[in-house]
Design an enzyme around this catalytic site. Structure first.
Site, PDB file in Angstrom:
ATOM      1  N   HIS A 270      53.602 -11.532 137.395  1.00 30.97           N
ATOM      2  CA  HIS A 270      52.356 -10.768 137.418  1.00 30.97           C
ATOM      3  C   HIS A 270      51.132 -11.676 137.470  1.00 30.97           C
ATOM      4  O   HIS A 270      50.020 -11.209 137.700  1.00 30.97           O
ATOM      5  CB  HIS A 270      52.304  -9.875 136.174  1.00 30.97           C
ATOM      6  CG  HIS A 270      51.241  -8.829 136.205  1.00 30.97           C
ATOM      7  ND1 HIS A 270      50.145  -8.844 135.371  1.00 30.97           N
ATOM      8  CD2 HIS A 270      51.093  -7.714 136.963  1.00 30.97           C
ATOM      9  CE1 HIS A 270      49.379  -7.801 135.612  1.00 30.97           C
ATOM     10  NE2 HIS A 270      49.931  -7.095 136.568  1.00 30.97           N
TER      11      HIS A 270
ATOM     12  N   TYR B 234      37.614  -2.582 141.246  1.00 31.40           N
ATOM     13  CA  TYR B 234      38.088  -3.053 139.949  1.00 31.40           C
ATOM     14  C   TYR B 234      37.187  -4.170 139.427  1.00 31.40           C
ATOM     15  O   TYR B 234      36.826  -5.086 140.164  1.00 31.40           O
ATOM     16  CB  TYR B 234      39.509  -3.612 140.057  1.00 31.40           C
ATOM     17  CG  TYR B 234      40.613  -2.604 140.297  1.00 31.40           C
ATOM     18  CD1 TYR B 234      40.338  -1.311 140.731  1.00 31.40           C
ATOM     19  CD2 TYR B 234      41.941  -2.949 140.106  1.00 31.40           C
ATOM     20  CE1 TYR B 234      41.347  -0.392 140.956  1.00 31.40           C
ATOM     21  CE2 TYR B 234      42.967  -2.036 140.334  1.00 31.40           C
ATOM     22  CZ  TYR B 234      42.664  -0.762 140.760  1.00 31.40           C
ATOM     23  OH  TYR B 234      43.666   0.140 140.983  1.00 31.40           O
TER      24      TYR B 234
ATOM     25  N   ARG C 252      40.289  -0.638 127.830  1.00 29.34           N
ATOM     26  CA  ARG C 252      40.090   0.471 128.760  1.00 29.34           C
ATOM     27  C   ARG C 252      41.098   1.586 128.548  1.00 29.34           C
ATOM     28  O   ARG C 252      40.762   2.752 128.542  1.00 29.34           O
ATOM     29  CB  ARG C 252      40.196  -0.020 130.204  1.00 29.34           C
ATOM     30  CG  ARG C 252      39.853   1.076 131.215  1.00 29.34           C
ATOM     31  CD  ARG C 252      40.424   0.790 132.572  1.00 29.34           C
ATOM     32  NE  ARG C 252      41.870   0.956 132.605  1.00 29.34           N
ATOM     33  CZ  ARG C 252      42.680   0.277 133.403  1.00 29.34           C
ATOM     34  NH1 ARG C 252      42.199  -0.623 134.205  1.00 29.34           N
ATOM     35  NH2 ARG C 252      43.977   0.476 133.376  1.00 29.34           N
TER      36      ARG C 252
ATOM     37  N   HIS D  51      39.151  -3.960 134.541  1.00 28.31           N
ATOM     38  CA  HIS D  51      40.493  -4.513 134.765  1.00 28.31           C
ATOM     39  C   HIS D  51      40.656  -5.941 134.239  1.00 28.31           C
ATOM     40  O   HIS D  51      41.784  -6.415 134.085  1.00 28.31           O
ATOM     41  CB  HIS D  51      40.790  -4.462 136.274  1.00 28.31           C
ATOM     42  CG  HIS D  51      42.214  -4.682 136.631  1.00 28.31           C
ATOM     43  ND1 HIS D  51      42.662  -5.836 137.232  1.00 28.31           N
ATOM     44  CD2 HIS D  51      43.312  -3.892 136.478  1.00 28.31           C
ATOM     45  CE1 HIS D  51      43.967  -5.747 137.437  1.00 28.31           C
ATOM     46  NE2 HIS D  51      44.391  -4.580 136.985  1.00 28.31           N
TER      47      HIS D  51
END
Length: 701
Positions: free
Chosen positions: A447, A480, A576, A604
């Site tokens: 990721h 984002y 968030r 983000h």
């Protein structure tokens, strides 16, 4: 406007964490609040309804489906849930029903009247004038009818497959008594897929110059059903959709070809077990029973909805050209450090550069890779790809590098949820373009967001890195809130190279002195940083932690934050989405304060800040504090050593902490209430203020 769905003060005093699913629903409530907020332009409110609906659909496809799979499983007792799956599902459905009622009220009492003020009318098949009726029928015959394929269900041997998330009508029909059909009057059912994958969901009638009339495509079909079934009387048409389990159910193993497993399993997404059968409440009971039996649905699958489904399609609701109904665009800003530089690498030779999205242009990332193709000194480019855009400029730039003779390696994560098929496509495109492609690890997702360009200068290799909190995706970079970081600092570039060696399956050490890399060092290092704050407070000093995350879920890290709070460390959270920590509860989290910001851009970025006795530590990262990120993914957190950039990030975080327009408190007993301030306190909408702050240093493009 606040909608209190499940106040936290109703939790047992002994409960020190919030269930992840419940916390996620609280996040989606914040999205619903934005749809209700009259301060937002009307079409932005409509978009928030679409986002809420899309979020909820994914929630049922993944989280609820997983819970359903546990119900009759031996895994249920070992699931680690704080509630039994059955009780949790009941609680989820109760909350969702309440939110859906609010959704309907917002749409009917706020959105529809708001449209009427601007002479925009969302009409159904019963509200058309004769002229409009003929216009709709003409559109149906010319455009819609060729896409339709009704299926009669009276054949017991016929078992049509319901696609995941597709919209359908069940149509109740009676055979006409005209002498040619001996079973006159018999009732039967047909299903018809509403072709939203081929046509727009909304049809705008020809404008008379004053008013705009818009129909769901559902109602375009309703108008013309008698034309489709000339031998029958149409007794009714009722919409429904089936949400299926979206998980691939792959057992990650350390042997075998994972790529082949993914390819073989992609089809299961369309064939997953049902997790929600949503139907028009006007549907007759005999039709509901018939469909339940035909498609082997249980009572728990059946959930009444509204006349229309898939409100995520509201994202494309047509604006007849009234600019005031949408947010005024914020001009994209240049990055001063790159504006006058001949190349990206020349700009970062002497200093690190931070780019803040979506306020600043993402083009610098594409330019960084394209310039590598034209640079004779570049010998290699390596990158990790998790989610890329359609028509990806990043992919095209990598292919340019390979065509220019550079050694290009792309690690493509083919287990990125809902993007497996797309990522396989792009991996194939890269391979055909001469790029060496590496694929997923069994048991781990990659990721981290990294790109490294290696140049040969005077016989020595020099590395230039781009690290980010968000994906290599030009489209999402416009929506984002993320950070992109360019550096040649050898402390960082050396360790980024080592991460790529791990990705290349080369045996290398997993110890890092500067980067935080999960699953190897990140959790351990973060724990040490928190322990240092605790130690400093106990010795009479100051302790402060500031975390900006999408999600805070890992129980071990939450317990560590509670320990820090109890010791007197001041902990500030900007979360968030999911926040499983109970904030502001005595005695264990008294010193923890939390807010969540939902606004025009999706927050983000992940930032970890530790006061560290005045010698501040500040990291940017792709990793949330979730168990999956810290223990089951390869993630990277990178330090910001440049004081100038640290000061900029602190200034942006300070604006978010002072937000009193779009910030909600996450404190126990006050969940999702907008932050209250005195009437004479200046309004701070952080995303707008961040743009203003950056504009003082960077000009619009």
């Amino acid at each position: 406007m606040t909608f209190s769905i499940e106040p936290l003060n109703s939790m047992p005093a002994s409960q020190k964490t919030i269930n992840r699913e419940i916390s996620w629903l609280q996040f989606n409530e914040r999205v619903l609040q934005e749809a209700a907020d009259p301060r937002n332009p009307l079409f932005e409110r409509i978009k928030f309804l679409a986002i809420y609906s899309s979020n909820l659909d994914e929630f049922f496809r993944v989280r609820v489906a997983s819970l359903r799979s546990l119900l009759n499983s031996k895994k249920a007792a070992k699931s680690g849930l704080d509630l039994e799956p059955e009780k949790l599902l009941k609680k989820i459905h109760k909350i969702v029903r309440a939110q859906q009622e609010i959704f309907g009220k917002i749409f009917q009492t706020k959105i529809v009247p708001g449209l009427h003020k601007h002479r925009i009318y969302l009409v159904n098949e019963t509200q058309l004038t004769p002229t409009q009726n003929e216009q709709v029928r003409a559109y149906f015959r010319e455009t819609v009818l060729p896409t339709l394929d009704p299926v009669f269900l009276n054949n017991p041997a016929l078992q049509p497959f319901l696609k995941n998330r597709s919209l359908y009508f069940v149509i109740e029909l009676a055979t006409r008594a005209d002498g040619n059909y001996p079973n006159a009057g018999d009732v039967q059912f047909a299903i018809l897929e509403i072709p939203t994958d081929k046509l727009p969901r909304f049809y705008t009638l020809p404008n008379d110059g004053k008013d705009t009339h818009i129909l769901f495509i559902d109602d375009v079909i309703r108008v013309s059903l008698k034309e489709m079934f000339p031998r029958h009387d149409v007794l009714g048409a009722y919409s429904f959709k089936l949400t299926r389990d979206a998980e691939l159910h792959i057992e990650d193993e350390f042997q075998g070809d994972l790529l082949a497993m993914i390819k073989e399993s992609l089809g299961s997404r369309r064939k997953g077990v049902p997790s929600r059968f949503l139907y028009d409440p006007a549907m007759p009971q005999d039709a509901i029973r018939y469909l339940a039996k035909k498609f082997k649905l249980t009572e728990d699958d059946l959930i009444p909805g509204g006349r229309y489904h898939n409100f995520s399609d509201l994202m494309s609701f047509p604006n007849p050209g009234i600019a005031s109904l949408e947010n005024k665009p914020l001009p994209t800003l240049a990055c001063t450090e790159f504006a006058d530089a001949t190349t990206i690498v020349s700009a970062i030779e002497s200093r690190d550069v931070l780019v803040t999205y979506p306020y600043q242009s993402y083009e610098y990332v594409v330019r960084f890779i394209r310039e590598a193709a034209a640079d004779a000194s570049v010998i290699a480019v390596k990158i990790t790809l998790y989610r890329v855009a359609n028509n990806s400029e990043v992919v095209e730039a990598l292919k340019e590098c390979a065509k220019a003779g550079k050694e290009v390696t792309a690690f493509v994560e083919i287990k990125a949820r809902f993007d497996e098929e797309r990522n396989l496509f792009w991996a194939g495109e890269l391979e055909r373009g001469g790029v060496r492609v590496l694929y997923s690890f069994p048991g781990l997702k990659v990721h981290g967001k990294m790109c490294i360009v290696t140049r040969m200068i005077a016989g020595e290799k020099k590395r230039y890195c781009y690290l980010a909190t968000g994906n290599f995706n030009e489209k999402t970079a416009k929506l984002y809130g993320d950070f992109g970081f360019f550096t040649t600092d050898p402390r960082i570039t050396k360790e980024v190279k080592e991460v790529f060696q791990i990705l290349g399956r080369k045996e290398r050490s997993t110890d890092f002195d500067h980067l935080l890399v999960s699953p190897f060092t990140m959790r351990k290092q973060l724990t040490k940083f928190i322990d240092k704050e605790i130690k400093n407070v106990k010795e009479g000093g100051k302790g402060r932690i500031l975390l900006k995350l999408n999600s805070l879920e890992d129980e071990e890290m939450i317990a560590k934050l509670y320990e820090a709070s109890t010791a007197g460390v001041k902990v500030q959270l900007i979360i968030r989405g999911v926040c499983c920590a109970v904030v502001g509860a005595s005695p264990y989290s008294t010193n923890i304060r939390g807010i969540s910001i939902v606004d025009r851009y999706l927050e983000h970025a992940r930032v970890y800040y530790f006061y560290n006795g005045g010698n501040e530590r500040l990291y940017l990262s792709s990793a949330d504090w979730m168990t999956r990120n810290l223990s089951h993914r390869i993630e990277v957190g990178f330090p910001v050593y440049d004081e100038r950039i640290r000061e900029q990030i602190r200034a942006l975080l300070d604006l978010q902490l002072r937000d009193n327009v779009k910030a909600r408190v996450l404190t126990k007993g006050k969940m999702n209430r907008y932050k209250s301030t005195r009437a004479d306190t200046p309004k701070v909408q952080s995303q707008i203020e961040i743009h203003k702050l950056l504009r003082t240093k960077h000009k619009p493009l």
